[in-house]
Design a protein around this motif. Structure first.
Motif, mmCIF file in Angstrom:
data_model
loop_
_atom_site.group_PDB
_atom_site.id
_atom_site.type_symbol
_atom_site.label_atom_id
_atom_site.label_comp_id
_atom_site.label_asym_id
_atom_site.label_seq_id
_atom_site.Cartn_x
_atom_site.Cartn_y
_atom_site.Cartn_z
ATOM 1 N N TYR A 571 0.830 -1.223 0.000
ATOM 2 C CA TYR A 571 0.000 0.000 0.000
ATOM 3 C C TYR A 571 0.860 1.266 0.000
ATOM 4 C CZ TYR A 571 0.794 0.176 5.107
ATOM 5 O OH TYR A 571 1.363 0.219 6.353
ATOM 6 N N GLU A 572 2.080 1.149 0.518
ATOM 7 C CA GLU A 572 2.944 2.353 0.562
ATOM 8 C C GLU A 572 3.558 2.649 -0.809
ATOM 9 O OE1 GLU A 572 4.807 2.219 5.040
ATOM 10 O OE2 GLU A 572 5.293 0.629 3.605
ATOM 11 N N ALA A 573 3.341 1.713 -1.755
ATOM 12 C CA ALA A 573 3.902 1.937 -3.105
ATOM 13 C C ALA A 573 2.823 2.378 -4.087
ATOM 14 C CB ALA A 573 4.540 0.630 -3.589
ATOM 15 N N GLN A 574 1.598 2.551 -3.585
ATOM 16 C CA GLN A 574 0.494 2.926 -4.476
ATOM 17 C C GLN A 574 0.545 4.425 -4.784
ATOM 18 O OE1 GLN A 574 -1.106 0.441 -5.771
ATOM 19 N NE2 GLN A 574 0.157 -0.819 -4.384
ATOM 20 N N ILE A 661 3.179 10.750 6.216
ATOM 21 C CA ILE A 661 1.767 10.637 6.605
ATOM 22 C C ILE A 661 0.850 11.255 5.534
ATOM 23 C CG2 ILE A 661 0.039 11.211 8.370
ATOM 24 C CD1 ILE A 661 2.314 11.259 10.426
ATOM 25 N N VAL A 662 1.203 12.432 5.021
ATOM 26 C CA VAL A 662 0.317 13.058 4.022
ATOM 27 C C VAL A 662 0.271 12.184 2.760
ATOM 28 C CG1 VAL A 662 2.041 14.547 2.889
ATOM 29 C CG2 VAL A 662 -0.343 15.296 3.051
ATOM 30 N N ARG A 663 1.395 11.546 2.453
ATOM 31 C CA ARG A 663 1.417 10.637 1.291
ATOM 32 C C ARG A 663 0.535 9.405 1.579
ATOM 33 N NH1 ARG A 663 6.682 10.532 1.207
ATOM 34 N NH2 ARG A 663 6.852 8.381 1.910
ATOM 35 N N LEU A 664 0.690 8.886 2.818
ATOM 36 C CA LEU A 664 -0.040 7.668 3.195
ATOM 37 C C LEU A 664 -1.551 7.865 3.043
ATOM 38 C CD1 LEU A 664 0.047 4.789 4.546
ATOM 39 C CD2 LEU A 664 -0.205 5.991 6.737
ATOM 40 N N ILE A 665 -2.023 9.042 3.416
ATOM 41 C CA ILE A 665 -3.467 9.318 3.309
ATOM 42 C C ILE A 665 -3.922 9.143 1.862
ATOM 43 C CG2 ILE A 665 -5.201 11.154 3.492
ATOM 44 C CD1 ILE A 665 -3.363 12.210 5.882
ATOM 45 N N ILE A 669 -6.337 5.998 0.322
ATOM 46 C CA ILE A 669 -7.576 6.294 -0.427
ATOM 47 C C ILE A 669 -7.547 5.555 -1.767
ATOM 48 C CG2 ILE A 669 -8.922 8.104 -1.577
ATOM 49 C CD1 ILE A 669 -8.105 9.991 0.697
ATOM 50 N N THR A 670 -6.405 5.567 -2.435
ATOM 51 C CA THR A 670 -6.276 4.814 -3.703
ATOM 52 C C THR A 670 -6.536 3.328 -3.454
ATOM 53 O OG1 THR A 670 -4.650 6.371 -4.546
ATOM 54 C CG2 THR A 670 -4.658 4.168 -5.532
ATOM 55 N N VAL A 671 -5.901 2.785 -2.417
ATOM 56 C CA VAL A 671 -6.091 1.363 -2.075
ATOM 57 C C VAL A 671 -7.563 1.082 -1.811
ATOM 58 C CG1 VAL A 671 -5.662 -0.364 -0.288
ATOM 59 C CG2 VAL A 671 -3.763 1.009 -1.163
ATOM 60 N N SER A 672 -8.221 2.000 -1.104
ATOM 61 C CA SER A 672 -9.644 1.802 -0.778
ATOM 62 C C SER A 672 -10.487 1.785 -2.054
ATOM 63 C CB SER A 672 -10.117 2.924 0.145
ATOM 64 O OG SER A 672 -9.303 2.962 1.305
#
Ligand SMILES: C[S@@+](CC[C@H](N)C(=O)[O-])C[C@H]1O[C@@H](n2cnc3c(N)ncnc32)[C@H](O)[C@@H]1O
Length: 687
Positions: A571-574, A661-665, A669-672
């Protein structure tokens, strides 16, 4: 019970201030009260203050009803559970001991009351464990616990469970037990053995479920909907035993419940109006328990048992392999999360080294103590700034086992969905490691192994998340984890964890020899996301590990599962979902997040004074993991927090990657969005 001829001995073994016994006295015809008052009404209380209050209340009511003052000799200052021992110690004053002996000699016909209930101490440092009761605990273990198929039976250590066991043994060949208690035993996973024995010990069981379980239904509030203003559900149980052969009984069980969203006042007036409560319950619903001693079947699908079990105790114990996965394990149980988990490896190192120093110091102190009779629980350091005890840790101390710090014990883990934290992975500092030492023995195994992290139990809707590293137990009845491979603890000797039984089963069912174990792994993952599967078998999944059907088509599920697995692990690579970044002109550029706040309509996320992220699509919230969406897990977890007891701070902001963190958000959302799309594209469950 009201008004009838009243030649029976009544005992309230947990009298408190006496409300129950007062109601009983009001039911006794005036003409007979004096005779009963002297010999057939009994009650016990272990605490001095309520004991005195109850004595006064009961003597006062007797005076009001008869105009005569008479000391009430039926009340005992005694620990009811200790009475199970039969033999009696001297209790304060001789008179009290006499009363207890007199009570002990009586055949008790009716036991009525509102036993205490709590599952036990919140924190081992507090040293206020539930008292151990040699006889009652043994009775609970050899009946309710032995009869249970549950993995986690902790709930059986609750005091009200002991009360049911004690009362069932205390009344004679006939009698009634009427208790107001926590309603957990009616439907709880760990209470199947208790339900089994209650049905064997009584001829009729009447349950009036007053609900009010705030944990199960977050829409409720304890103060508004719970008759006692508490968080756990409440029920009234009447257990009737008629003359007959012990252990050969098979109780008729009647169950009735009030409206789930009834306010407590509505419940009170319902009880006031219920003239004959047993009849009210009887009219409602006769229960036919299933072979698993489940009483509440609402929503349970019987064909669920025909499906393939994801895991089974037998397969896990090597007794046959009739399950999809040979091995599985609960998530890692730390029991001191703030000490062994942290977003910062440096902070974790500091905390763990302080903890180890404190613990080793106590090991030394205990094993060099002069007072060999000392009680360990009262001996050890209870300073929450230095240590957090658990029963296991005290066990290692007794074994003279010292803890050691090593850099390679610092691992990255999944603490919550989409929340990576550093973990100190150590046998002594982790309360229960489960099978994780054979799932991810080394960081290298994280490259190839994958685990389905499954939320189980009744408290949250089931969810599954594919992970590539150690995952936490999760709160509220925990999680079970199913790996693709297992290893020896040195990281060698990799073995398939998908059974040959499953492989043959899938190949035979789909007449397709191309199917491999990895494909089955992905098939399982996709099916666990299937909305119809989750909805139709929700009641079964609240009780049992998943069992999976053969869908009409195999490969579409296997491919969808593979995509979901890749998305969730990486998910961190999305790519980040294209949100609008609203930067405040009045605040300096700042990537530090203290506490993320969603707007009321959930379209905006206030990141900090400098930045607000806008344009969050509604669909993103449709990807839920238990009681939150994936994005809400990030919002809940990625905040700076300080633990009140230990003073330990956990700060998710990364000095080496301020925009993480701002990237993770954006990435979550993309993963979701993609997860929702893949899940909506899943084919039918049945042909
Ligand atoms: C839930 S309260 C009962 C309230 C009571 N129905 C009333 O009307 O006040 C339970 C009471 O049982 C007492 N208790 C708890 N454990 C006990 C034990 N092992 N033996 C006797 N009394 C006990 C507690 O001190 C408390 O007063």
């Amino acid at each position: 019970m009201g008004g009838s001829e009243f030649g029976m001995v009544v005992l309230d073994p947990f009298v408190g201030t006496g409300n129950f016994l007062l109601r009983v006295m009001q039911e006794i015809p005036r003409s007979r009260l004096a005779q009963k008052y002297g010999g057939e009404l009994h009650c016990n209380e272990v605490m001095l203050l309520p004991y005195y209050i109850a004595s006064m209340n009961i003597e006062h009511l007797f005076y009001e009803l008869t105009g005569e003052y008479k000391p009430f000799e039926g009340i005992c200052l005694v620990d009811t559970f200790e009475l199970a021992k039969g033999r009696q110690m001297r209790l304060l004053v001789a008179e009290n001991t006499e009363r207890v002996l007199r009570q002990q000699a009586q055949d008790i016909f009716i036991i009525i009351g509102n036993p205490p209930y709590n599952v036990g101490q919140v924190n081992e440092n507090d040293n206020n464990k539930n008292r151990r009761y040699e006889v009652v605990d043994k009775r609970v273990a050899e009946s309710y616990a032995k009869g249970s198929a549950a993995t986690n039976k902790n709930a059986l250590s609750d005091a009200y469970v002991k009360a049911f066991r004690w009362a069932s043994d205390r009344i004679g060949e006939e009698g009634v037990v009427a208790f107001v208690t926590n309603n957990g035993f009616v439907d709880g996973l760990a209470f199947d053995g208790m339900r089994k024995h209650l049905a064997q010990d009584f001829d009729a069981i009447y349950i009036l479920d007053l609900g009010g379980n705030v944990r199960k239904n977050p829409r409720l509030s304890g103060t508004t909907h719970n008759v006692f203003g508490i968080q756990v559900g409440v029920s009234i149980a009447f257990l009737v035993r008629r003359k007959g052969e012990a252990g050969k009984r098979n109780a008729e069980i009647f169950y009735s419940t009030v409206g789930e969203e009834w306010r407590k006042e509505e419940k009170y007036s319902f009880l006031e109006r219920a003239q004959d409560i047993l009849q009210t319950i009887e009219e409602r619903h006769r229960i036919e328990p299933n072979p698993k001693h489940t009483w509440l079947m609402e929503g349970l699908q019987s064909n669920f048992d025909e499906f393939l079990p994801m895991g089974s105790k037998d397969a896990k114990a090597g007794r046959g392999d009739e399950a999809i996965f040979a091995n599985y394990s609960p998530g890692l149980q730390a029991n001191r999360d703030v000490w062994v988990y942290n977003f910062s490896a440096n902070m974790l190192r500091e905390n763990v080294q302080l903890f180890i120093e404190s613990y080793n110091g106590e090991v030394n102190r205990w094993h060099t103590r002069s007072d060999r009779q000392a009680d360990l629980d009262s001996f050890v350091l209870a300073d929450a700034n230095k240590i957090k005890w658990s029963s296991n840790l005290k066990g290692y101390l007794r074994q003279h086992r010292f803890a050691t710090f090593a850099e390679d014990k610092i691992r990255t883990s999944l603490y919550r969905p989409f929340t990576r934290q550093h973990l100190f992975f150590d046998e002594i500092l982790n309360h229960r490691q489960g099978q994780w030492p054979s799932f991810f023995p080394t960081p290298e195994t994280e490259q190839s192994n994958r685990v389905i992290w499954l939320k189980v139990g009744a408290a949250w809707p089931m969810f599954a998340l594919m992970v590539d590293r150690i995952a936490d137990l999760l709160p509220e009845s925990g999680s079970q984890c199913f790996p693709l491979y297992t290893y020896d603890e040195d990281g060698g000797n990799r073995r398939d964890n998908i059974t040959d039984w499953a492989l043959q089963g899938f190949r035979a069912h789909y007449s397709d020899e191309r199917i491999g174990k990895l494909d089955i792994f992905h098939y399982v993952y996709a099916l666990l996301h299937h909305p119809a599967y989750r909805e139709r078998y929700a009641a079964n999944l609240r009780r049992d590990l998943p069992r999976l059907p053969f869908a009409p088509e195999f490969w579409p599920f296997a491919r969808a599962g593979e995509r979901l697995a890749h998305l969730h692990v990486h998910y961190e690579a999305q790519p980040e979902y294209p949100l609008q970044w609203i930067e405040s002109p009045n605040a300096p550029l700042d990537w530090r997040a203290e506490k993320l706040r969603l707007s009321k309509d959930k379209t905006q996320l206030r990141y900090n004074d400098f930045l607000t992220l806008s344009g969050i699509p509604e669909t993103a919230y449709a990807y839920r993991l238990g009681n939150r969406s994936a994005l809400e897990w990030v919002i809940d977890q990625y905040q700076v927090s300080t633990d009140k007891r230990s003073g330990i701070t956990n700060d998710p902001n990364r000095a080496d990657d301020p925009q993480y963190i701002v990237r993770l958000i954006g990435q979550v959302i993309t993963v979701s969005m993609e997860t929702v799309e893949i899940v909506q594209g899943l084919g039918p469950l049945e042909g």
